[in-house]
Each structure stands twice: as structure tokens, then as C-alpha cells.
Design a protein around this motif. Structure first.
Motif, short mmCIF file in Angstrom:
data_model
loop_
_atom_site.label_atom_id
_atom_site.label_comp_id
_atom_site.label_asym_id
_atom_site.label_seq_id
_atom_site.Cartn_x
_atom_site.Cartn_y
_atom_site.Cartn_z
N THR A 28 0.82 -1.22 0.00
CA THR A 28 0.00 0.00 0.00
C THR A 28 0.85 1.26 0.00
OG1 THR A 28 -0.13 0.04 2.43
CG2 THR A 28 -1.88 -1.13 1.25
N ASP A 155 -1.17 0.31 -12.49
CA ASP A 155 -1.75 0.99 -11.33
C ASP A 155 -0.73 1.16 -10.22
OD1 ASP A 155 -1.70 -1.75 -10.88
OD2 ASP A 155 -3.52 -1.75 -9.66
N GLU A 156 0.19 0.19 -10.09
CA GLU A 156 1.24 0.32 -9.08
C GLU A 156 2.22 1.43 -9.45
OE1 GLU A 156 3.27 -3.20 -7.88
OE2 GLU A 156 1.44 -4.42 -7.82
N ALA A 159 0.50 4.77 -8.70
CA ALA A 159 0.47 5.05 -7.27
C ALA A 159 1.83 5.49 -6.77
CB ALA A 159 -0.01 3.81 -6.50
N GLU A 162 2.52 9.05 -7.83
CA GLU A 162 1.74 10.00 -7.04
C GLU A 162 2.44 10.28 -5.71
OE1 GLU A 162 -2.33 9.03 -6.45
OE2 GLU A 162 -2.76 8.82 -8.59
N ARG A 163 3.05 9.23 -5.15
CA ARG A 163 3.74 9.39 -3.86
C ARG A 163 5.04 10.17 -4.01
NH1 ARG A 163 2.14 3.85 -3.44
NH2 ARG A 163 4.25 3.14 -3.98
#
Length: 254
Positions: A28, A155-156, A159, A162-163
């Protein structure tokens, strides 16, 4: 005897579940709520609460002010030592790679959203790549990073970006997610990534992901753009791919 066996099996099951929760936290991005962990793991909330409380007390998990749980600082030493051992294991093949292509060889892993260089064998040239073992960089701006991202689900990758954001190391660094997505598709198709002065001006890098590695990992060859010409890349890329395959075949058995 039966009670003893039951207790031993229960201890093994709790250990397995605790490691699975750590893996879920990592998946996550390093932080999640108890309800998110329950959804990911399928475990009852009381079980998760008990295991997380133990991990917090040991320092492997910490609770943030937003009541989410994150990977703890005690994992850093374990991860760094494991990465360096991985690098030491791969070094003989890196030596062979340098001997064959005459340029610096590197091994890197993806750790906590960053590329970490865990091994390097320098070339004999006076002008070398200046990345050193232990250096951390964001994956979008490196050849090894792009090679690893190309192996991950879209998608990973989204993500992760984005971080981390996509800051520029040089004027050639990819800073647009859509442009990078197209680049990653190209890398997946051709089987290797190129860093065209994206992390360091005047330096070109050829990188290949290592199939089946316990964590995302890649091997690369780096050198001045004047030596790593397009013609040189066409000859060196298959050699790096061969070494990546050999590293994959010789991965330590877990």
C-alpha cells in the motif's frame, strides 16, 4: 503432546500472518488503516489488532498521528543488510559484465519507492559513471528504475509516481506520467531501458530488469554518451540481457 503441537502450529501461523501484514503495508506504499489491512488480508479485526500491536512494540510498525499504521524504522537495517548481501552475491557476474563490455556495471533494487544501488563494478576507464553503492534516486529518472517500473502493473506505477512526484534530475528526465507510460511500454517491448542523460548529463545507461528477483531489481551498464553510442548500445544491450537472465537463474533459493 497434542497441545504442544497445537501451540507450535499456532505460533507459526501467527508469524506467517505478521509477515503478511508487513507485506500488505509495503504493497500500500507503507501506510494503511486497520480496516484496510482487514480488507487486504481477510483476517478478523481482533487478530489484526493483536498482531499489529506486537509489531508496534517491536518497532517493525509504527502508528501515525492519523491512526494509520506504517512500516517501522527497525525494518530499515534489515532491508539495507539484505540489499547489500544481494549485491555481494551478484558481484561475480557484474565483474564478468565489465570485462565483456568495458564499462561500469551496476545492480539496483527498488526499496521504499526509491532505486537503491547495491553493487557496482567500475570500468578501467578514467571517465566513469559517478553513481555509488548506497545512493538512492527516484525510479522515473534512472535506467534501472525505468526497467523495474516497466515490469510492474500500471496501477502500481501510477500510485508510486503519485507518492514521489516526478522531479527533473536533468532537462532530459521524464516529468510527465503519460510520456513515461509510453516509454515503459517501449521498454517492456524491447527488453531493456535506456537512460539518455536523464539522471546525469553526458551519461548513458542500458538497464535490464532481473526476472523473478525477490524484490524489483535491475542490472545496468553505464558510461559516457561518447563511448556508449547507438552502435555500442546495440551490441551491449544483449549482453546485459544475458547477465540479467543468468542472475535470475542463479537467484538464492528461499
Amino acid at each position: 503432546m497434542a497441545a504442544e503441537k497445537s501451540g507450535r502450529d499456532g505460533g507459526v501461523q501467527s508469524l506467517q500472518r505478521a509477515f503478511e501484514l508487513l507485506e500488505h503495508l509495503a504493497d500500500t506504499g507503507g501506510e494503511a488503516s486497520l480496516s484496510e489491512l482487514a480488507t487486504l488480508s481477510g483476517l478478523p479485526m481482533p487478530t489484526i489488532h493483536r498482531l499489529i500491536r506486537t509489531l508496534v512494540s517491536l518497532g517493525y510498525v509504527r502508528q501515525n498521528t492519523n491512526r494509520h499504521y506504517a512500516l517501522g524504522a527497525r525494518l530499515i537495517r534489515l532491508g539495507e543488510n539484505a540489499s547489500m548481501q544481494f549485491g555481494a552475491w551478484a558481484r561475480p557476474l557484474l565483474v564478468e559484465l565489465v570485462e565483456e563490455v568495458g564499462e561500469t556495471a551496476n545492480l539496483a533494487v527498488l526499496e521504499r519507492d526509491e532505486v537503491v544501488y547495491v553493487a557496482q563494478v567500475p570500468s578501467k576507464h578514467s571517465m566513469r559513471m559517478f553513481t555509488e553503492v548506497g545512493r538512492r534516486l527516484l525510479p522515473h529518472g534512472t535506467g534501472v528504475g525505468k526497467a523495474m517500473l516497466a515490469e510492474l502493473p500500471a496501477d502500481e506505477v501510477s500510485a508510486l509516481l503519485e507518492r514521489t512526484g516526478m522531479p527533473a534530475y536533468t532537462e532530459h528526465t521524464f516529468t510527465d506520467p503519460d510520456a513515461l507510460a509510453l516509454e515503459l511500454k517501449k521498454i517492456a517491448g524491447q527488453g531493456y531501458a535506456l537512460d539518455e542523460a536523464e539522471q546525469e548529463l553526458g551519461v548513458r545507461c542500458i538497464a535490464v530488469a532481473i526476472p523473478g528477483a525477490p524484490v524489483p531489481a535491475a542490472v545496468s551498464v553505464s558510461g559516457p554518451s561518447g563511448r556508449l553510442t547507438a552502435d555500442a548500445v546495440s551490441h551491449i544491450a544483449p549482453v546485459v540481457q544475458k547477465v540479467a537472465d543468468r542472475l535470475s537463474q542463479q537467484l538464492p533459493v528461499t
